[in-house]
Design a protein around this motif. Sequence first.
Motif, PDB file in Angstrom:
ATOM      1  N   UNK A  20      36.772   2.532 -14.732  1.00 55.07           N
ATOM      2  CA  UNK A  20      35.223   1.289 -15.171  1.00 55.07           C
ATOM      3  C   UNK A  20      35.390   0.757 -16.746  1.00 55.07           C
ATOM      4  N   UNK A  21      35.343   1.759 -17.674  1.00 61.09           N
ATOM      5  CA  UNK A  21      35.390   1.128 -18.725  1.00 61.09           C
ATOM      6  C   UNK A  21      37.188   0.545 -18.662  1.00 61.09           C
ATOM      7  N   UNK A  22      38.165   1.153 -18.773  1.00 57.48           N
ATOM      8  CA  UNK A  22      39.433   0.202 -18.555  1.00 57.48           C
ATOM      9  C   UNK A  22      39.139  -1.266 -17.717  1.00 57.48           C
ATOM     10  N   UNK A  23      37.745  -1.459 -17.201  1.00 58.76           N
ATOM     11  CA  UNK A  23      38.150  -2.611 -16.553  1.00 58.76           C
ATOM     12  C   UNK A  23      37.168  -3.047 -17.607  1.00 58.76           C
ATOM     13  N   UNK A  24      36.774  -3.346 -18.935  1.00 57.89           N
ATOM     14  CA  UNK A  24      35.956  -3.463 -19.631  1.00 57.89           C
ATOM     15  C   UNK A  24      37.070  -4.371 -21.196  1.00 57.89           C
ATOM     16  N   UNK A  25      38.234  -3.824 -21.603  1.00 54.32           N
ATOM     17  CA  UNK A  25      38.955  -3.424 -22.073  1.00 54.32           C
ATOM     18  C   UNK A  25      38.986  -4.995 -22.162  1.00 54.32           C
ATOM     19  N   UNK A  26      39.189  -5.696 -24.320  1.00 50.60           N
ATOM     20  CA  UNK A  26      39.426  -6.597 -24.335  1.00 50.60           C
ATOM     21  C   UNK A  26      37.771  -7.416 -24.155  1.00 50.60           C
ATOM     22  N   UNK A  27      36.655  -7.150 -23.994  1.00 53.20           N
ATOM     23  CA  UNK A  27      35.200  -7.455 -23.576  1.00 53.20           C
ATOM     24  C   UNK A  27      34.988  -7.491 -25.552  1.00 53.20           C
ATOM     25  N   UNK A  63      41.696   5.320 -19.640  1.00 57.28           N
ATOM     26  CA  UNK A  63      41.835   4.941 -18.658  1.00 57.28           C
ATOM     27  C   UNK A  63      41.845   5.198 -17.588  1.00 57.28           C
ATOM     28  N   UNK A  64      42.642   7.127 -18.193  1.00 56.80           N
ATOM     29  CA  UNK A  64      43.148   7.384 -16.442  1.00 56.80           C
ATOM     30  C   UNK A  64      41.888   8.212 -16.019  1.00 56.80           C
ATOM     31  N   UNK A  65      40.616   9.035 -17.089  1.00 59.59           N
ATOM     32  CA  UNK A  65      39.450   9.010 -16.423  1.00 59.59           C
ATOM     33  C   UNK A  65      38.589   8.603 -16.181  1.00 59.59           C
ATOM     34  N   UNK A  66      38.300   7.235 -16.911  1.00 53.82           N
ATOM     35  CA  UNK A  66      37.532   5.470 -16.911  1.00 53.82           C
ATOM     36  C   UNK A  66      37.747   4.928 -16.151  1.00 53.82           C
ATOM     37  N   UNK A  77      31.128   5.088  -8.438  1.00 51.46           N
ATOM     38  CA  UNK A  77      30.622   6.720  -8.373  1.00 51.46           C
ATOM     39  C   UNK A  77      31.966   7.341  -9.178  1.00 51.46           C
ATOM     40  N   UNK A  78      31.899   8.589  -9.161  1.00 51.14           N
ATOM     41  CA  UNK A  78      32.776   9.126 -10.044  1.00 51.14           C
ATOM     42  C   UNK A  78      33.251   9.388  -8.363  1.00 51.14           C
ATOM     43  N   UNK A  79      35.054   9.351  -9.152  1.00 52.00           N
ATOM     44  CA  UNK A  79      36.116   9.469  -8.264  1.00 52.00           C
ATOM     45  C   UNK A  79      36.149  11.334  -7.026  1.00 52.00           C
ATOM     46  N   UNK A 127      30.969   7.457 -22.165  1.00 50.61           N
ATOM     47  CA  UNK A 127      31.050   7.347 -20.143  1.00 50.61           C
ATOM     48  C   UNK A 127      30.869   5.945 -18.711  1.00 50.61           C
ATOM     49  N   UNK A 128      29.949   4.652 -20.103  1.00 42.57           N
ATOM     50  CA  UNK A 128      30.231   3.860 -19.088  1.00 42.57           C
ATOM     51  C   UNK A 128      30.888   2.524 -19.660  1.00 42.57           C
ATOM     52  N   UNK A 129      31.484   2.368 -20.699  1.00 37.58           N
ATOM     53  CA  UNK A 129      31.930   1.532 -21.582  1.00 37.58           C
ATOM     54  C   UNK A 129      32.537   2.009 -22.776  1.00 37.58           C
ATOM     55  N   UNK A 130      33.862   1.113 -23.001  1.00 38.68           N
ATOM     56  CA  UNK A 130      34.724   1.577 -24.328  1.00 38.68           C
ATOM     57  C   UNK A 130      34.623   2.026 -25.279  1.00 38.68           C
TER      58      UNK A 130
END
Length: 341
Positions: free
Chosen positions: A109-116, A104-107, A336-338, A14-17
């Motif tokens: 935060x995880x999408x911002x870590x793509x490629x890490x 990515x449409x729900x999370x 925070x959640x939407x 829920x917090x990372x890919x």
Amino acid sequence: MQPTTLIAHRGASGWAPEHTETAIRLAAELGADAVEPDLVATRDGVLVVRHDNELSETTDVAARAEFADRRRSQPIDGHELEGWFVEDFTWAEVATLRARERLPHLRPLGARQDGRDRVLRFDELLTLADETGLGVVAELKHATHHAAIGLPLDELVADAVRGTRWRAPGALVVESFEESVLHAVRERGVEARLVYLMEHDGTAADLVAGGDASAPTYAEQREDAALAALASRVDAISVAKSVLFERDGERLGTSDLVERARAVGLGTIAWTLRPENAFLEPEHRLGEHDAAWGDWTTEWGMLAALGLEAVFVDHPDLWRRVTARDAPAAPRSACPPPAAR
């Protein structure tokens, strides 16, 4: 009654890919007891930790020009799928891919870590689990399909566990939606608790592949006589959380499955607990946005009261909060959640 085991679903996904080293280490920090990896196999027989054997949902394979010609379609467990399949790649090729957020449409935060992070092998995950003190609940994905193409998951799991000299074999659980592969794993000498995964509806792929027109559905396998028979073959069942809810008119309550399973000696595990509206029962959704967090505390509290053996959770810290245990704080980077509207 033993406390419910907290299984971080593919890590703290829920917090990372999901299935990344970042998500696994974070799961340990946030109080998880175990981590659940899904296992699929490469062309050269390496077990990799991915949600499915189709790679484009969770990696950057679709953006890699050198792999464009690998895109194809094939039937998997009775469904025609199109994409890039792990069994068409060697491990050396998969190792060049980078992980992406599956939802990515729900999370975001995880999408911002793509490629890490890169993709992990199963033996690497075992080493990570050993280092962080996590148990491992390994799901064997599409076992009948893998066996048909010469990649038997039971053999590959046995080789991986032996090859790592994993120091905590008693902390291993093996699960599958296909019961036959669980027994094959045990026959290869793997010390593990066996858990039979059950969808709300449908029939197990190995039973369908066997051609038995009278093969029981998952729902039929949850009837009393069938549960008693299962108890002689596996250690626990793991069910979609929707199976544990029932409605009496407009009132949402819980079913008696956990009680009935316990009566015949089976543990019961529930999957997957998530706070977003998209995954909650209708009574617990707040607002109209799928990504908004609904009344997850009420829903999870109802499940916590059942005395489950374990739960699969994407946000381990939230389960600790519901069960009133000392919960580590959420990661500082978490947004925070939407807001529900």
